[in-house]
Motif scaffolding. Structure first.
Motif, PDB file in Angstrom:
ATOM      1  N   GLN A   1       0.824  -0.887  -0.052  1.00  0.00           N
ATOM      2  CA  GLN A   1       0.142  -0.108   0.517  1.00  0.00           C
ATOM      3  C   GLN A   1       1.134   1.273  -0.107  1.00  0.00           C
ATOM      4  O   GLN A   1       1.709   0.830   0.734  1.00  0.00           O
ATOM      5  CB  GLN A   1      -0.802  -0.101   1.236  1.00  0.00           C
ATOM      6  N   ASP A   2       0.315   1.657  -1.194  1.00  0.00           N
ATOM      7  CA  ASP A   2       1.227   3.464  -0.873  1.00  0.00           C
ATOM      8  C   ASP A   2       0.721   4.096  -0.221  1.00  0.00           C
ATOM      9  O   ASP A   2      -0.567   4.589  -0.472  1.00  0.00           O
ATOM     10  CB  ASP A   2       0.786   4.315  -2.380  1.00  0.00           C
ATOM     11  N   LEU A   3       1.021   4.418   1.446  1.00  0.00           N
ATOM     12  CA  LEU A   3      -0.178   5.467   2.350  1.00  0.00           C
ATOM     13  C   LEU A   3       0.047   6.547   2.016  1.00  0.00           C
ATOM     14  O   LEU A   3      -0.862   7.431   2.167  1.00  0.00           O
ATOM     15  CB  LEU A   3       1.068   5.496   3.611  1.00  0.00           C
ATOM     16  N   GLU A   4       0.750   7.523   0.576  1.00  0.00           N
ATOM     17  CA  GLU A   4       1.139   8.796   0.267  1.00  0.00           C
ATOM     18  C   GLU A   4      -0.902   8.938  -0.547  1.00  0.00           C
ATOM     19  O   GLU A   4      -1.367   9.826  -0.402  1.00  0.00           O
ATOM     20  CB  GLU A   4       1.929   9.710  -0.473  1.00  0.00           C
ATOM     21  N   ARG A   5      -1.043   8.286  -1.491  1.00  0.00           N
ATOM     22  CA  ARG A   5      -1.560   7.688  -2.822  1.00  0.00           C
ATOM     23  C   ARG A   5      -3.113   7.266  -1.765  1.00  0.00           C
ATOM     24  O   ARG A   5      -4.186   6.868  -2.404  1.00  0.00           O
ATOM     25  CB  ARG A   5      -1.257   7.579  -3.744  1.00  0.00           C
ATOM     26  N   ASN A   6      -2.938   6.344  -0.963  1.00  0.00           N
ATOM     27  CA  ASN A   6      -3.408   5.103  -0.360  1.00  0.00           C
ATOM     28  C   ASN A   6      -3.868   4.535  -1.362  1.00  0.00           C
ATOM     29  O   ASN A   6      -5.407   4.057  -1.836  1.00  0.00           O
ATOM     30  CB  ASN A   6      -5.293   6.237   0.613  1.00  0.00           C
TER      31      ASN A   6
END
Length: 374
Positions: free
Chosen positions: A112-117
């Motif tokens: 999961q990319d936390l910045e872009r969710n």
């Protein structure tokens, strides 16, 4: 069984998967995967090292969901976002004529990319091993928020239906079942009563068909599972409270024993007892000598995303979730969490997710931030 490892090359972090045989690079799936541009798939490249073939997946600035939710509860909103991503990746693979059975569903392989969710999945061309979707569902069962009854019921139903129907369920009904979470607004007693009324109406119209009987059995089993979980939680709280009260009152329980009467005039030789072991108390200091945190729990997360970490490092060169300090049997370790700029111990860079033992006086460098372990 997949053979994977995490490595850092130049300014990127990779998960490297060893292929069990030499790939046919000109086959369609390898060609289309090497081109990239498929939304939701980790970008991938085929490389050879010492006669062995590896697939390199770029995981820079991403975290596996196993890492993210190992100590946290999964919410209904998160699950809806995730299942929407699953549906999107299935549609995207269909658009490129790729087989979605080649996706690896293990929690440690979903990122999961936390910045872009955004969620990213690992795809292995012509993969013939276990996909791991049941393991993913098991992970969900173990980490969901058990205070949310609607969520528990939804995940339990997904698990049961997949066990029964397998891949066929994953391609159709699972997305209908996830809509159960859209009824969250109907919380409390009203929702339960409304569900009971709906079931009664269904029973009258279906005339107690086999499908309805099976549904009632699943519901009863679910309520039993939920009741057991609540009962275990209550017992744990009660036991903790009772033990704490006893400790505070200086009360201890011991076996009854018979003691001989004291014989006055005789000196009794005292047994020599070992000195109690010293309890080590470890800390992290800044380079200037300021105490940053005590290491008094099993794990402490370091990073700059305040709501996701235990110790916030306000440094733009530090990743959102950068590293973890782990305490195991009075020994302390540092583990890099796939950070962008890496974690260094006394100048030596750790590989992504590599764990190394700390010694007193070690210098830890997260991005440009320097910490001292004592």
């Amino acid at each position: 069984m997949l053979q994977t490892e995490f490595i850092r090359s130049l300014h990127c972090n990779y998960e490297r998967v060893l292929l069990d045989r030499k790939p046919e690079e000109k086959r369609y799936q390898y060609c289309i995967l090497s081109r990239g541009g498929i939304k939701g798939l980790l970008s991938c490249s085929l490389r050879y090292l010492n006669g062995l073939a590896y697939l390199y997946y770029d995981i820079t600035s991403k975290q596996s969901i196993k890492q993210l939710y190992d100590k946290r509860c999964i919410t209904a909103e998160w699950l809806k976002d995730f299942m929407w991503s699953v549906r999107q990746i299935q549609a995207e693979l269909g658009r490129f004529l790729l087989n979605d059975q080649n996706i690896i569903w293990f929690p440690e392989q979903i990122f999961q990319d936390l910045e872009r969710n955004i969620f990213f999945f690992l795809y292995i061309p012509y993969y013939e091993g276990e996909g791991g979707f049941l393991k993913l569902l098991t992970f969900l069962v173990e980490h969901i928020n058990y205070e949310d009854e609607m969520l528990v019921e939804c995940v339990y139903k997904m698990y049961e239906q997949y066990e029964r129907s397998g891949e066929a369920y994953l391609h159709s009904q699972i997305f209908e079942d996830i809509k159960l979470l859209d009824k969250e607004a109907e919380t409390g007693t009203d929702a339960v009563e409304k569900a009971a009324v709906n079931e009664m109406e269904e029973a009258e119209t279906v005339e107690r068909s086999e499908q309805f009987v099976q549904k009632k059995k699943e519901k009863k089993s679910f309520l039993s599972l939920l009741g057991d979980r609540r009962r275990q939680d209550k017992e744990a709280r009660d036991n903790y409270r009772e033990n704490l009260q006893r400790a505070m009152a200086g009360y201890a329980v011991a076996e009854e024993a018979d003691y001989e009467p004291l014989e006055y005039g005789r000196t009794v030789c005292m047994e020599e007892k070992e000195e109690p072991k010293t309890v080590h108390r470890y800390r992290l200091f800044t380079q200037e000598g300021r105490l940053l945190t005590w290491i008094n729990t099993s794990a402490i997360i370091l990073g700059k995303k305040r709501e996701e970490v235990d110790v916030c490092l306000e440094d733009i060169s530090v990743s959102r979730i950068h590293a973890r300090v782990v305490k195991e049997e009075e020994k302390v370790y540092i583990e890099d969490l796939n950070s962008t700029n890496g974690t260094l111990i006394n100048g030596q860079r750790l590989q992504p997710y590599e764990k190394r033992k700390l010694e007193e006086g070690d210098e830890i460098k997260c991005g440009k931030t320097v910490l001292i372990f004592r």
